[in-house]
Write a protein that holds these residues in place. Structure first.
Motif, short mmCIF file in Angstrom:
data_model
loop_
_atom_site.label_atom_id
_atom_site.label_comp_id
_atom_site.label_asym_id
_atom_site.label_seq_id
_atom_site.Cartn_x
_atom_site.Cartn_y
_atom_site.Cartn_z
N ALA A 290 0.83 -1.21 0.00
CA ALA A 290 0.00 0.00 0.00
C ALA A 290 0.86 1.25 0.00
O ALA A 290 0.45 2.29 -0.51
CB ALA A 290 -0.92 -0.01 1.22
N GLU A 291 2.06 1.14 0.57
CA GLU A 291 2.91 2.33 0.73
C GLU A 291 4.35 1.93 0.46
O GLU A 291 5.00 1.29 1.26
CB GLU A 291 2.74 2.85 2.16
N LEU A 292 4.85 2.31 -0.71
CA LEU A 292 6.19 1.91 -1.14
C LEU A 292 7.29 2.47 -0.24
O LEU A 292 8.26 1.79 0.07
CB LEU A 292 6.43 2.34 -2.59
N GLY A 293 7.13 3.72 0.18
CA GLY A 293 8.19 4.38 0.92
C GLY A 293 8.66 3.62 2.14
O GLY A 293 9.87 3.47 2.38
N ALA A 294 7.72 3.10 2.92
CA ALA A 294 8.06 2.40 4.15
C ALA A 294 8.83 1.11 3.88
O ALA A 294 9.84 0.82 4.53
CB ALA A 294 6.79 2.11 4.95
N THR A 295 8.35 0.35 2.90
CA THR A 295 9.04 -0.90 2.55
C THR A 295 10.39 -0.60 1.92
O THR A 295 11.38 -1.29 2.18
CB THR A 295 8.17 -1.75 1.62
N SER A 296 10.45 0.43 1.09
CA SER A 296 11.71 0.83 0.46
C SER A 296 12.76 1.17 1.52
O SER A 296 13.94 0.79 1.39
CB SER A 296 11.47 2.04 -0.45
N THR A 297 12.35 1.85 2.57
CA THR A 297 13.28 2.21 3.65
C THR A 297 13.84 0.97 4.33
O THR A 297 15.05 0.88 4.58
CB THR A 297 12.57 3.12 4.67
N ILE A 298 12.97 0.00 4.62
CA ILE A 298 13.42 -1.26 5.24
C ILE A 298 14.39 -1.98 4.31
O ILE A 298 15.45 -2.47 4.72
CB ILE A 298 12.22 -2.18 5.57
N MET A 299 14.04 -2.04 3.01
CA MET A 299 14.86 -2.76 2.05
C MET A 299 16.26 -2.14 1.93
O MET A 299 17.26 -2.85 1.90
CB MET A 299 14.20 -2.76 0.66
N THR A 300 16.33 -0.81 1.87
CA THR A 300 17.61 -0.15 1.61
C THR A 300 18.39 0.17 2.88
O THR A 300 19.58 -0.11 2.97
CB THR A 300 17.40 1.14 0.79
N GLU A 301 17.72 0.72 3.88
CA GLU A 301 18.44 1.20 5.06
C GLU A 301 18.70 0.11 6.09
O GLU A 301 19.66 0.19 6.86
CB GLU A 301 17.68 2.36 5.70
N ILE A 302 17.85 -0.91 6.13
CA ILE A 302 18.05 -2.01 7.09
C ILE A 302 18.64 -3.24 6.41
O ILE A 302 19.65 -3.79 6.84
CB ILE A 302 16.73 -2.38 7.81
N MET A 303 18.03 -3.67 5.29
CA MET A 303 18.43 -4.92 4.66
C MET A 303 19.57 -4.77 3.66
O MET A 303 20.11 -5.76 3.16
CB MET A 303 17.21 -5.58 4.00
N GLY A 304 19.93 -3.52 3.35
CA GLY A 304 21.10 -3.30 2.51
C GLY A 304 20.89 -3.48 1.02
O GLY A 304 21.85 -3.59 0.25
N TYR A 305 19.63 -3.52 0.57
CA TYR A 305 19.35 -3.62 -0.87
C TYR A 305 19.59 -2.26 -1.52
O TYR A 305 19.59 -1.22 -0.85
CB TYR A 305 17.90 -4.05 -1.11
N ARG A 306 19.75 -2.28 -2.83
CA ARG A 306 19.89 -1.04 -3.60
C ARG A 306 18.81 -0.99 -4.67
O ARG A 306 18.47 -2.03 -5.26
CB ARG A 306 21.28 -0.97 -4.23
N LYS A 307 18.25 0.18 -4.91
CA LYS A 307 17.30 0.33 -6.01
C LYS A 307 18.07 0.23 -7.30
O LYS A 307 19.07 0.93 -7.49
CB LYS A 307 16.60 1.69 -5.93
N SER A 308 17.63 -0.62 -8.21
CA SER A 308 18.41 -0.82 -9.44
C SER A 308 17.69 -0.36 -10.70
O SER A 308 18.34 0.03 -11.67
CB SER A 308 18.82 -2.29 -9.59
N SER A 309 16.36 -0.42 -10.73
CA SER A 309 15.64 -0.01 -11.94
C SER A 309 14.15 0.07 -11.67
O SER A 309 13.67 -0.29 -10.58
CB SER A 309 15.90 -1.00 -13.08
N LYS A 310 13.43 0.54 -12.69
CA LYS A 310 11.96 0.55 -12.67
C LYS A 310 11.46 0.06 -14.02
O LYS A 310 12.15 0.22 -15.02
CB LYS A 310 11.41 1.96 -12.37
N TYR A 311 10.27 -0.52 -14.05
CA TYR A 311 9.67 -0.92 -15.32
C TYR A 311 8.15 -0.96 -15.15
O TYR A 311 7.63 -0.89 -14.03
CB TYR A 311 10.20 -2.28 -15.78
#
Length: 325
Positions: free
Chosen positions: A168-189
């Protein structure tokens, strides 16, 4: 605290209402190997079935809890909305499309998704699945299909591909993915058919075996899970030592978690993202050959040592499931 990057997908765990039909579909139709027939360690009255490559290498497991009275899934947001399975190349998708047509498996046409050819399909309970070609893929290596599979090895499933979340809300999950789990945003489609934007997150070596794809859909109700839905996704941690660092990190960040959990075949840690999706971190080992030899994986009911004294009571609650055929 210095943590090593997560290595990619470890496994995906879903729900089925019928272990017998589930076993038939994933071994006889999809040609995956049942590497472990055990029980849900949090509820030993139900099966936990592990399908994978020849020996259940981390990153190749699709697992199922059998919940016999599970109702219908009402798809929606805040869910793991698609599981993809890797196949060797584009030609493999042609093989699979023909196989699905011959066996009456519900499927779409071969399509292009984020630069890779894919084939979306559903199992007998409408589990949302897709085969994805590794032809143009680099990064985390796939597994090795079982030589005794009914599917030719050159077209066999070699692992779990990108896992898709709908939130429902990308921002919150994105924060967990990048700032906690160490993922990087790589692309969009854009998702074929619907046109919804998908954000791709990548970890470690990257590629099909190390991506999470996320769609934001604030217009949908939350998913009501049942048979054919996904319970959780697990990500690979190198060792128990590394997992304990993650336990400490989540505690330090005040993110509620299960703490360290012994699963015998691997060690785990569970927590939820801000949209309520269940994530697991799981170690690469020890693996599935501690209680069964390679040639006989999945043939008998395997129980971790701490459940062995309850075997008679556990077996009495389970409907027999012949996995030697």
């Amino acid at each position: 605290m210095q943590l090593k990057p997560l290595k990619g997908q470890h496994h995906v765990s879903a729900l089925t209402a019928n272990a017998k039909k589930n076993y038939h579909f994933y071994t006889k139709t999809l040609g995956m190997r049942l590497v472990k027939k055990t029980v849900n360690q949090d509820d030993t009255s139900v099966y936990h079935l592990f399908y994978a490559d020849e020996r259940g290498n981390p990153g190749t497991d699709l697992t199922f809890f059998e919940i016999p009275n599970a109702g219908h899934t009402y798809p929606g947001t805040n869910s793991i909305s698609l599981t993809t399975l890797r196949v060797p190349n584009d030609e493999s998708l042609v093989f699979w499309k023909k196989r699905f047509e011959e066996l009456g498996v519900d499927h779409d046409d071969i399509d292009q998704v984020n630069g890779r050819k894919s084939l979306f399909f559903r199992d007998f309970e409408d589990q949302r699945l897709a085969l994805i070609s590794d032809e143009n893929n680099s990064g985390v290596a796939g597994g090795k299909p079982w030589a005794k599979s009914p599917v030719p090895v050159e077209h066999g499933i070699i692992g779990i591909g990108p896992v898709m979340l709908t939130v429902a809300e990308l921002g919150a999950t994105s924060t967990i993915m990048t700032e906690i789990m160490g993922y990087r945003k790589s692309s969009k489609y854009k998702m074929p058919g619907s046109g919804h934007e998908v954000t791709v997150f990548q970890t470690g070596e990257g590629g099909n075996g190390a991506e999470v794809h996320i769609i934001e859909r604030s217009d949908l109700p939350s998913e009501r899970p049942g048979r054919g839905s996904v319970h959780h996704v697990a990500f690979r941690v190198e060792s128990e030592e590394e997992l304990r660092k993650w336990v400490s990190l989540l505690k330090e960040k005040r993110i509620a978690s299960s703490g360290f959990v012994e699963r015998y075949y691997f060690r785990s840690l569970y927590f939820r993202d801000p949209n309520g999706i269940l994530f697991e971190l799981a170690t690469d080992g020890p693996g599935f050959e501690g209680d069964e030899d390679f040639e006989h994986l999945g043939e008998s009911l395997a129980l971790p040592p701490y459940f062995e004294d309850q075997r008679e009571a556990i077996e009495a609650k389970l409907k027999p499931l012949d996995t030697k055929e």
